[in-house]
Design a protein around this motif. Sequence first.
Motif, PDB file in Angstrom:
ATOM      1  N   ARG A  27       6.482  13.490 -15.152  1.00 43.70           N
ATOM      2  CA  ARG A  27       5.173  13.809 -15.715  1.00 43.70           C
ATOM      3  C   ARG A  27       5.309  14.808 -16.862  1.00 43.70           C
ATOM      4  O   ARG A  27       6.220  15.609 -16.904  1.00 43.70           O
ATOM      5  CB  ARG A  27       4.253  14.384 -14.634  1.00 43.70           C
ATOM      6  CG  ARG A  27       4.082  13.380 -13.504  1.00 43.70           C
ATOM      7  CD  ARG A  27       2.828  13.445 -12.724  1.00 43.70           C
ATOM      8  NE  ARG A  27       1.577  13.474 -13.420  1.00 43.70           N
ATOM      9  CZ  ARG A  27       0.862  12.401 -13.779  1.00 43.70           C
ATOM     10  NH1 ARG A  27       1.330  11.199 -13.564  1.00 43.70           N
ATOM     11  NH2 ARG A  27      -0.305  12.534 -14.339  1.00 43.70           N
ATOM     12  N   GLU A  37      -8.847   7.821 -22.096  1.00 43.22           N
ATOM     13  CA  GLU A  37      -8.637   6.647 -22.935  1.00 43.22           C
ATOM     14  C   GLU A  37      -8.002   7.012 -24.277  1.00 43.22           C
ATOM     15  O   GLU A  37      -7.102   6.314 -24.756  1.00 43.22           O
ATOM     16  CB  GLU A  37      -9.969   5.908 -23.150  1.00 43.22           C
ATOM     17  CG  GLU A  37     -10.537   5.292 -21.890  1.00 43.22           C
ATOM     18  CD  GLU A  37     -11.191   6.289 -20.932  1.00 43.22           C
ATOM     19  OE1 GLU A  37     -11.347   5.938 -19.756  1.00 43.22           O
ATOM     20  OE2 GLU A  37     -11.539   7.418 -21.349  1.00 43.22           O
ATOM     21  N   ALA A  64      -4.395   8.044 -23.617  1.00 37.93           N
ATOM     22  CA  ALA A  64      -3.627   6.828 -23.321  1.00 37.93           C
ATOM     23  C   ALA A  64      -3.276   6.075 -24.604  1.00 37.93           C
ATOM     24  O   ALA A  64      -2.155   5.585 -24.767  1.00 37.93           O
ATOM     25  CB  ALA A  64      -4.419   5.932 -22.378  1.00 37.93           C
ATOM     26  N   GLU A  65      -4.232   6.011 -25.510  1.00 36.02           N
ATOM     27  CA  GLU A  65      -3.987   5.338 -26.796  1.00 36.02           C
ATOM     28  C   GLU A  65      -2.952   6.095 -27.624  1.00 36.02           C
ATOM     29  O   GLU A  65      -2.041   5.498 -28.201  1.00 36.02           O
ATOM     30  CB  GLU A  65      -5.301   5.223 -27.561  1.00 36.02           C
ATOM     31  CG  GLU A  65      -5.179   4.511 -28.884  1.00 36.02           C
ATOM     32  CD  GLU A  65      -6.513   4.445 -29.612  1.00 36.02           C
ATOM     33  OE1 GLU A  65      -6.485   4.462 -30.860  1.00 36.02           O
ATOM     34  OE2 GLU A  65      -7.562   4.375 -28.955  1.00 36.02           O
ATOM     35  N   ARG A  71       0.405   5.863 -25.499  1.00 43.61           N
ATOM     36  CA  ARG A  71       0.771   4.542 -24.960  1.00 43.61           C
ATOM     37  C   ARG A  71       1.138   4.616 -23.471  1.00 43.61           C
ATOM     38  O   ARG A  71       2.212   4.163 -23.068  1.00 43.61           O
ATOM     39  CB  ARG A  71       1.884   3.921 -25.784  1.00 43.61           C
ATOM     40  CG  ARG A  71       1.469   3.688 -27.221  1.00 43.61           C
ATOM     41  CD  ARG A  71       2.516   2.951 -28.009  1.00 43.61           C
ATOM     42  NE  ARG A  71       2.073   2.807 -29.367  1.00 43.61           N
ATOM     43  CZ  ARG A  71       2.735   3.277 -30.409  1.00 43.61           C
ATOM     44  NH1 ARG A  71       3.861   3.913 -30.251  1.00 43.61           N
ATOM     45  NH2 ARG A  71       2.267   3.097 -31.623  1.00 43.61           N
ATOM     46  N   VAL A  72       0.233   5.192 -22.713  1.00 49.97           N
ATOM     47  CA  VAL A  72       0.360   5.251 -21.256  1.00 49.97           C
ATOM     48  C   VAL A  72      -0.948   4.720 -20.664  1.00 49.97           C
ATOM     49  O   VAL A  72      -1.970   4.674 -21.352  1.00 49.97           O
ATOM     50  CB  VAL A  72       0.640   6.690 -20.749  1.00 49.97           C
ATOM     51  CG1 VAL A  72       1.962   7.217 -21.303  1.00 49.97           C
ATOM     52  CG2 VAL A  72      -0.496   7.633 -21.099  1.00 49.97           C
ATOM     53  N   PRO A  73      -0.938   4.322 -19.397  1.00 48.30           N
ATOM     54  CA  PRO A  73      -2.186   3.828 -18.792  1.00 48.30           C
ATOM     55  C   PRO A  73      -3.238   4.937 -18.660  1.00 48.30           C
ATOM     56  O   PRO A  73      -2.941   6.026 -18.165  1.00 48.30           O
ATOM     57  CB  PRO A  73      -1.747   3.347 -17.402  1.00 48.30           C
ATOM     58  CG  PRO A  73      -0.262   3.198 -17.478  1.00 48.30           C
ATOM     59  CD  PRO A  73       0.206   4.174 -18.502  1.00 48.30           C
ATOM     60  N   ALA A  74      -4.446   4.656 -19.083  1.00 54.43           N
ATOM     61  CA  ALA A  74      -5.536   5.640 -18.995  1.00 54.43           C
ATOM     62  C   ALA A  74      -5.790   6.057 -17.555  1.00 54.43           C
ATOM     63  O   ALA A  74      -6.188   7.193 -17.302  1.00 54.43           O
ATOM     64  CB  ALA A  74      -6.810   5.076 -19.614  1.00 54.43           C
ATOM     65  N   THR A  75      -5.537   5.165 -16.627  1.00 52.37           N
ATOM     66  CA  THR A  75      -5.759   5.483 -15.214  1.00 52.37           C
ATOM     67  C   THR A  75      -4.796   6.538 -14.697  1.00 52.37           C
ATOM     68  O   THR A  75      -5.015   7.109 -13.632  1.00 52.37           O
ATOM     69  CB  THR A  75      -5.618   4.220 -14.344  1.00 52.37           C
ATOM     70  OG1 THR A  75      -4.330   3.636 -14.573  1.00 52.37           O
ATOM     71  CG2 THR A  75      -6.714   3.215 -14.666  1.00 52.37           C
ATOM     72  N   GLU A  76      -3.740   6.819 -15.454  1.00 50.06           N
ATOM     73  CA  GLU A  76      -2.753   7.815 -15.038  1.00 50.06           C
ATOM     74  C   GLU A  76      -2.855   9.127 -15.817  1.00 50.06           C
ATOM     75  O   GLU A  76      -2.029  10.015 -15.658  1.00 50.06           O
ATOM     76  CB  GLU A  76      -1.343   7.236 -15.153  1.00 50.06           C
ATOM     77  CG  GLU A  76      -1.121   6.075 -14.189  1.00 50.06           C
ATOM     78  CD  GLU A  76       0.307   5.601 -14.194  1.00 50.06           C
ATOM     79  OE1 GLU A  76       1.214   6.455 -14.271  1.00 50.06           O
ATOM     80  OE2 GLU A  76       0.506   4.382 -14.129  1.00 50.06           O
ATOM     81  N   MET A  79      -0.028  13.599 -17.713  1.00 46.40           N
ATOM     82  CA  MET A  79       0.193  12.176 -17.915  1.00 46.40           C
ATOM     83  C   MET A  79       1.623  11.816 -17.544  1.00 46.40           C
ATOM     84  O   MET A  79       2.491  12.695 -17.456  1.00 46.40           O
ATOM     85  CB  MET A  79      -0.081  11.791 -19.363  1.00 46.40           C
ATOM     86  CG  MET A  79       0.778  12.526 -20.366  1.00 46.40           C
ATOM     87  SD  MET A  79       0.363  12.078 -22.035  1.00 46.40           S
ATOM     88  CE  MET A  79       1.887  11.310 -22.522  1.00 46.40           C
ATOM     89  N   LYS A 135       7.271   8.503 -20.290  1.00 50.56           N
ATOM     90  CA  LYS A 135       7.726   7.123 -20.482  1.00 50.56           C
ATOM     91  C   LYS A 135       9.092   6.899 -19.847  1.00 50.56           C
ATOM     92  O   LYS A 135       9.394   5.805 -19.384  1.00 50.56           O
ATOM     93  CB  LYS A 135       7.774   6.775 -21.959  1.00 50.56           C
ATOM     94  CG  LYS A 135       6.401   6.693 -22.586  1.00 50.56           C
ATOM     95  CD  LYS A 135       6.501   6.300 -24.038  1.00 50.56           C
ATOM     96  CE  LYS A 135       5.142   6.344 -24.674  1.00 50.56           C
ATOM     97  NZ  LYS A 135       5.197   6.058 -26.090  1.00 50.56           N
TER      98      LYS A 135
END
Length: 107
Positions: free
Chosen positions: A20, A45, A48-49, A52-57, A73, A76
């Motif tokens: 993390r 969101e 995440a953009e 480039r990671v999932p917004a849910t995380e 977050m 990668k």
Amino acid sequence: MIRLQDVANSIRGTNNGITRRSFDIMFDKEDDFRRVWSSGAITPELIAELYRVPATEVRIFDYPPAYAIKILMPRKVVSGSPDDTDIDGKQQHVPLLDILIPWSDDT
């Protein structure tokens, strides 16, 4: 509109374990902290953009006693792995600098 880097006192990335990453956005003034936090401009969101990671995380917290916002977050790649380019995460805050915050002298 104002760029986040123009209102925040400090924006820094940190390592938050091997899987993390976290970012701290700190302000000198309570009013600036509250205006940024209540603007809703910093969202999972958007983060995440940018990364480039999932917004849910993506998790975003306010910490009023320190006039700070913390973003958590996933990384990668695992910290310290051969593909890791920044073990401590100290240089990963740059995409946050230009986040636009709604701002006017009337608020």
